[in-house]
Each structure stands twice: as C-alpha cells, then as structure tokens.
Design an enzyme around this catalytic site. Structure first.
Site, PDB file in Angstrom:
ATOM      1  N   ARG A 116     -47.070  35.443  17.763  1.00 28.28           N
ATOM      2  CA  ARG A 116     -45.700  35.794  17.366  1.00 28.28           C
ATOM      3  C   ARG A 116     -45.230  37.019  18.147  1.00 28.28           C
ATOM      4  NH1 ARG A 116     -45.408  38.649  13.090  1.00 28.28           N
ATOM      5  NH2 ARG A 116     -46.658  37.287  11.780  1.00 28.28           N
ATOM      6  N   ASP A 175     -21.446  36.554  23.569  1.00 23.34           N
ATOM      7  CA  ASP A 175     -22.102  35.250  23.578  1.00 23.34           C
ATOM      8  C   ASP A 175     -21.677  34.560  24.875  1.00 23.34           C
ATOM      9  OD1 ASP A 175     -22.830  32.572  23.267  1.00 23.34           O
ATOM     10  OD2 ASP A 175     -22.596  32.636  21.085  1.00 23.34           O
ATOM     11  N   LYS A 206     -28.153  25.072  25.505  1.00 21.00           N
ATOM     12  CA  LYS A 206     -27.028  24.513  26.241  1.00 21.00           C
ATOM     13  C   LYS A 206     -27.298  24.560  27.753  1.00 21.00           C
ATOM     14  CE  LYS A 206     -25.574  24.383  21.991  1.00 21.00           C
ATOM     15  NZ  LYS A 206     -24.822  25.479  21.387  1.00 21.00           N
TER      16      LYS A 206
HETATM   17  C1  LIG Z   1     -24.808  26.232  20.175  1.00 24.31           C
HETATM   18  C2  LIG Z   1     -24.230  27.601  20.181  1.00 24.31           C
HETATM   19  C3  LIG Z   1     -24.782  28.621  19.405  1.00 24.31           C
HETATM   20  C4  LIG Z   1     -25.940  28.396  18.458  1.00 24.31           C
HETATM   21  O1  LIG Z   1     -27.101  28.131  19.153  1.00 24.31           O
HETATM   22  P1  LIG Z   1     -28.316  27.249  18.547  1.00 24.31           P
HETATM   23  O2  LIG Z   1     -29.261  27.204  19.680  1.00 24.31           O
HETATM   24  O3  LIG Z   1     -27.756  25.921  18.170  1.00 24.31           O
HETATM   25  O4  LIG Z   1     -28.810  28.014  17.370  1.00 24.31           O
HETATM   26  C5  LIG Z   1     -24.218  29.887  19.486  1.00 24.31           C
HETATM   27  N1  LIG Z   1     -23.168  30.123  20.284  1.00 24.31           N
HETATM   28  C6  LIG Z   1     -22.601  29.158  21.038  1.00 24.31           C
HETATM   29  C7  LIG Z   1     -21.441  29.489  21.895  1.00 24.31           C
HETATM   30  C8  LIG Z   1     -23.119  27.864  21.018  1.00 24.31           C
HETATM   31  O5  LIG Z   1     -22.539  26.908  21.752  1.00 24.31           O
END
Ligand SMILES: *Cc1c(COP(=O)(O)O)cnc(C)c1O
Length: 386
Positions: free
Chosen positions: A54, A178, A203
């Site tokens: 971890r 983000d 993504k």
């Molecule tokens: C998918 C997504 C998230 C969340 O990510 P996970 O890997 O599904 O927890 C956060 N921000 C954006 C812009 C996303 O497209």
C-alpha cells in the site's frame, strides 16, 4: 533509459520514469504483483521504503514518474480512481475549511463534494469559473482550495488557469485543475500556475478503456508528502497490473492525442456544417465563445465534441443509429463513443440546473476515437439522416 526534463513530450511518454530492470535487463517494468517485501533485518526494508505494497510498489512508482514528467511536475501520486485522486487533495483539509468549485464539473466530483465531504464539515461554493471575478467573489478567509475542470463535461467551457491561479493565490488558496479532458499533451496546468493537476487516468492517459485509475501531480515536496500520507492512511491505491497497463498506455499518448485532436476537429467542422445539427461545442472551432483562450492555454482540442440536435427524439435517433460510435459513458479511449448527457451522465442533475448549464435534452456528447476519419464521418452522416 532515464529521462531528463529537457526531453520532448513524445520521448518522455515512451521513456520517462523507466529503466531496464536490474536483474535481467527486462526493458519493460515488471508487474510487481506482491503485497509485502522480505526485510533483511527488523524495520530495515530494502530501499528504505519497501515494507508493504500500500505504501510502495515499483510498478506504480514507474507510472508515477512517467505521469509527473508528462505533466511537467516533480511528483506523481497514483490512485485507484480519478475520484480517489481528487478526494485525497480535499482530505488534507479540516472541517470548516471552504472550497470554491466550478459548478459544471464531472458529476461524480460534485456528488462527492455535496453528498460525502460536506457531511464531514467541508464547505463548498459552486461557481461558473469562466468568470474569474465569480471565483474571486466566492472566496472567503477560510477558502483553502479552488477546484476547476477545463474543458468541462459536457459543455466544453473553459477556465483561464493562469488568471484563476492568481485569484486563488491572492486569497491564500491552492488551485487544483482536473486535466482529464485535455490530457497533458494539450494542456499543462502546473506550467500555467496551478498547484495541483489531477486526472482520471481511466480516460486519455490509459486510453484503452480497460482500467479505472487516477493521479495527482504536484511540484511542491511538502504537498506531495501530505497527499502520499493521505493515500497511505486511506488506502485507495491502484493495483500493480493497472499501473502497468496505464504505463503501457502513456507510451503512445502523443500519437493517440494527435489522432484524437485531428479527428475531433474534423468531426466538429463536419457537424457544424450539417443541416441536422443546431450547435457544436468544441474549443477548437472559432465559433466557440472562448476560442481565443483555448488557443492560448491549449495546444490541441482533444476528441471531445458536444452537439445540440434540438430534441430528445433526434438525440435518441442519432445515438441509436451510429454503428462505429458506441453508446456508452466514459471517454478518451481509442474507440469512438456517444452518449446523451441529460439521460446518462447528468441524469441526477436537476433539470433547471442542467438547462442553465446548457445540458439540454437534445445534447449529444461524442468521444471521438482514433479510427479512420472518413469512416467516422460516414457513420455520423448516416445516423443523422436517421
Ligand atoms: C471520469 C472522470 C472523473 C472520475 O474518474 P474515475 O476514474 O471514474 O473515478 C473525474 N473527472 C473527470 C473530468 C472525469 O472525466
């Protein structure tokens, strides 16, 4: 081969953070599929850190060095999901602290803020961060963090990162961006003044729609230590196999993003001229209301394109008739996807708020993949004829 910051993006994507394995020279970092490590003496783990997986795992560390290099930051900290990555930055805070957040973030982020973290005493104000004055006005003496997403999902709204970084810093807060939608190939928030870049690696970074993961990248050593401490204490670590898959994904990030950018632009231009499409939302089009900002802070505009086809019936007809574009949530993979935000990703947002943000019933979101562009255009054209 270890990498230096002077290397260019494509070279960093392939090599950063990785060197041949010491015993055999294996060119690929091994998947260290282990929970613990044998210590030569009591409380003397090898390398000073390998006591429990971890806390430390070499496959994960290779991924972290790679992602940090791509984001232009000193430290990468990988997580089991994008939401876990975002949460770790808020878990540094204390009850009573205040966060200013963009209102049109990923739905799961807003849900975490309003339904989980606010119960623990963190306080949130949601604003339209296209307007940096709105961010400034929302700041209070207790504001510790400003959280933005740019471009946003699914309206492709932009936030001026450099400007909002100044606003956050003037109020004694950190700026977290983000960067999932843009990817570091197109936009590097830390270089624009942000303190934290965060990703759902699920993504574009992994890019092959086969893992869930996240990462936080920061420059500041103390901040990195705090976030590593949260991760060690809370436990949302990615498994070594997922870390390895993501690392394989990033080796082609520059090639994939080049293809996503050019296919995205071609699809946006095609749909803009299409008689059955009312509006196209794509930062790379001169018709986008923040196109000037887009060209200033991004070097490419990704494969994310939203279109308004007027009514739910027409949106439904479009997504039900595409062959290549498959109906699914998520984005950023090599294959093209299509979704109807009002009924899928944003179904939980109250209609009034949804419509205020422009998420109408006729809105369709495309994640344009890297297939042959002529096939993609033919698929959309055929589906739009119904
Ligand atoms: C998918 C997504 C998230 C969340 O990510 P996970 O890997 O599904 O927890 C956060 N921000 C954006 C812009 C996303 O497209």
């Amino acid at each position: 081969m270890s990498s230096t910051p002077t290397q260019r993006f494509g070279t960093l994507a392939v090599h950063a953070g990785q060197s041949p394995e010491a015993t055999t020279g294996a060119i690929m970092p091994p998947i260290f599929q282990t929970s613990t490590y044998v210590q030569p003496a009591i409380a003397e783990p090898l390398g000073g850190i390998y006591d429990y997986a971890r806390v430390a795992n070499p496959t994960r560390e290779a991924l972290e060095r790679n992602l940090a290099a791509l984001e232009g930051g000193a430290h990468g900290i990988a997580f089991a999901s994008g939401l876990a990555a975002i949460e770790s930055v808020l878990k540094r805070l204390s009850a009573g602290d205040h966060i200013v957040s963009e209102e049109n973030t990923y739905g799961g982020t807003t849900r975490m803020f309003t339904r989980v973290l606010s119960k623990l005493g963190l306080e949130f104000t949601f604003v339209d961060s296209r307007d940096s004055d709105a961010v400034a006005d929302a700041m209070t003496p207790r504001t510790r963090l400003v959280h933005v997403e740019t471009p946003t999902n699914p309206m492709m709204r932009l936030c001026d990162i450099a400007r909002v970084a100044e606003v956050a810093h003037a109020g004694g807060a950190l700026l977290m961006v983000d960067n999932t939608f843009a990817s570091p190939y197109n936009q590097r928030p830390l270089e624009l003044g942000a303190d934290v870049a965060v990703h759902s690696t699920t993504k574009y970074l992994n890019g092959h729609s086969d893992i869930i993961g996240g990462v936080v990248v920061v420059d500041d050593e103390d901040l990195a230590e705090e976030i590593r401490f949260v991760r060690k204490s809370s436990g949302a670590v990615p498994g070594p196999m997922d870390a390895w898959l993501c690392l394989r994904g990033t080796k082609t990030l520059h090639l994939r993003m080049g293809a996503h950018n050019s296919n995205g632009l071609a699809v946006a231009r095609f749909l803009q001229e299409h008689p059955r499409v009312d509006r196209v939302f794509y930062p790379g089009l001169p018709s986008h209301e923040q196109h000037e900002l887009a060209t200033r802070q991004m070097t490419g505009f990704t494969g994310m394109v939203s279109v308004d086809v007027g009514t739910l019936e027409r949106a439904r007809a479009l997504v039900e008739h595409t062959q290549l574009f498959q109906l699914a949530e998520s984005l950023g993979g090599v294959e093209s996807l299509v979704s109807v935000p009002s009924l899928m990703t944003h179904a939980s947002v109250p209609r009034e708020m949804r419509e205020r943000m422009g998420v109408t019933d006729g809105l369709v979101r495309l994640s344009v993949g890297i297939e042959d562009i002529d096939d993609l255009l033919a698929d959309l054209d055929g589906a739009l004829q119904g």
